[in-house]
Design an enzyme around this catalytic site. Sequence first.
Site, PDB file in Angstrom:
ATOM      1  N   LYS A  81       0.845  -1.204   0.000  1.00 33.10           N
ATOM      2  CA  LYS A  81       0.000   0.000   0.000  1.00 33.10           C
ATOM      3  C   LYS A  81       0.875   1.248   0.000  1.00 33.10           C
ATOM      4  CE  LYS A  81      -3.934   2.065   2.476  1.00 33.10           C
ATOM      5  NZ  LYS A  81      -4.837   1.946   3.629  1.00 33.10           N
ATOM      6  N   SER A 156      -9.727   1.819   2.501  1.00 30.50           N
ATOM      7  CA  SER A 156      -8.856   2.575   1.631  1.00 30.50           C
ATOM      8  C   SER A 156      -7.799   1.719   0.909  1.00 30.50           C
ATOM      9  CB  SER A 156      -8.173   3.689   2.426  1.00 30.50           C
ATOM     10  OG  SER A 156      -7.339   3.157   3.430  1.00 30.50           O
ATOM     11  N   SER A 180      -9.907  -0.438   6.622  1.00 23.71           N
ATOM     12  CA  SER A 180      -9.276  -0.316   5.299  1.00 23.71           C
ATOM     13  C   SER A 180      -8.621  -1.570   4.740  1.00 23.71           C
ATOM     14  CB  SER A 180      -8.244   0.801   5.316  1.00 23.71           C
ATOM     15  OG  SER A 180      -8.895   2.024   5.218  1.00 23.71           O
TER      16      SER A 180
HETATM   17  N1  GLN Z   1     -13.324   4.227   5.907  1.00 21.44           N
HETATM   18  C1  GLN Z   1     -12.386   4.524   6.934  1.00 21.44           C
HETATM   19  C2  GLN Z   1     -12.185   6.002   7.016  1.00 21.44           C
HETATM   20  O1  GLN Z   1     -12.521   6.639   6.071  1.00 21.44           O
HETATM   21  C3  GLN Z   1     -11.119   3.835   6.579  1.00 21.44           C
HETATM   22  C4  GLN Z   1      -9.925   4.298   7.308  1.00 21.44           C
HETATM   23  C5  GLN Z   1      -8.766   3.361   7.183  1.00 21.44           C
HETATM   24  O2  GLN Z   1      -8.880   2.241   7.643  1.00 21.44           O
HETATM   25  N2  GLN Z   1      -7.634   3.859   6.680  1.00 21.44           N
HETATM   26  O3  GLN Z   1     -11.735   6.524   7.993  1.00 21.44           O
END
Ligand code: GLN
Length: 475
Positions: A81, A156, A180
Amino acid sequence: MTIEEIRTGLLKKEFSAVELAEQYLARIREKDQELHAFLNVTEKLALAQAREIDEKIARLPARQATGEELPPLAGVPCSVKDAILVEGVLCTAGSRMLENYIAPYDATVVQKIKKAGALIVGKTNMDEFGMGSSTENSAFGPTKNPYDPTRVAGGSSGGSAASVATGECAVSLGEDTGGSIRLPASFCGVVGLKPTYGAVSRYGIIAIASSLDQVGPMAKTVEDCETLFHVIRGKDPMDSTSVESKISNDEFLISKLRIGVPKEYFGEGLDPQVEKVIRGAIEKLEHAGAKIIEVSLPHCSYALADYYIINMSEISANLARYDGIRYGASVSGGNLLATYMRSRGEKLGAEVKRRIMLGTYALSAGYYEQYYVKAQKVRALLRKDFDQVFEKVDVIAGPVSPFLPFKIGEKVGNPLAMYLVDMYTVTLNLAGLPGLSVPAGSVQGLPVGLQLIAPAFQEQTLFETGKAFEKIRTF
Ligand code: GLN
């Protein structure tokens, strides 16, 4: 291919690591034009690492063909990532703010996978600074869902999930602050683990919300996820929140497993089609001998609100460093204040700005007690809910996402609708617990993931339950 298949093939000399790397790189060229799982393909790095593995194999004594001297990820193509630093490689975190940032060192997890022999094939797409559930908030355009390119891959870590699903790599390193890893794993039909907070070092990870962030493995099978987890876990002197956990060797018997099903996870907001798949999965585990117990997490309806206050507050603090002077892209405004404002104004996306402003508000004098401190108290209540349930059960099972993978563009204009996607995942980040997403079935050809949750540092229970489930699921 699985890690085991790669290892066996290399040892039997069915193919070389260089040939393998070339195959996967060709797959990326073929698929990624449309999919957009990668922000940057590290072809030279992967091939150089593959040559090293081939040399190592050539040096193995003939009778050593069992490969005991071969490290655990030898020749395994891995994507990373884009929030995780790989020395000498661009690291944008999906943001224009870091569009020219070259990582000066390796994250601890990257050092570990390199040492274990993995081939790093590239950096994967993500929502800007991990803020989002669909990768539509990436400054570089969304990743498409491999099962339906008109739909999102989840986020994400959407690029990581899609790259594993299409076979552009064998495994991936993702990051999970509020779902995420698990959400995109569910949307793309792969396995993803959010480890216990502290199980994996965060050194060299671009910080989002430091009390929630955790790096974890993504793969096609639970076994591969497990192998990658054991490579990256452990205490790191560079991250004071990391700890060395004991791995239990207790024998696992599904007939002894007690699975808790929280009644709150099957209420309002859950798509009935998703519910059917999840209930079906739980029934299969029951038929295999597990005991199913209805449990309650009474405070979980507060989790989403709680998460977004803590997440945004920590974001407002962590992202203060990107001011165009100390860190990040700089757009000159002629004087210091104007340079700050233009750099942040032009290089950060709308969702990032929204969270910085809301988080700054929640932390400001007069509101701090009302919002941030209160949110920390709710967090303690949530943890207590789980502690009480884990007195009666070994794992908790439920959905990962309340919906199926949605259409690109469907929710991106409505932040509240987007935040609702996270209703089952953020609770674990708040409580610091490990969670595994395992493919459980599909609806109209779209994958649905089952979420398994265990007490802190009991990742092994998740792997064993996940592997048992993989054997009995039918699709
Ligand atoms: N959907 C979560 C957010 O927007 C995801 C965050 C993450 O795990 N990086 O905060």
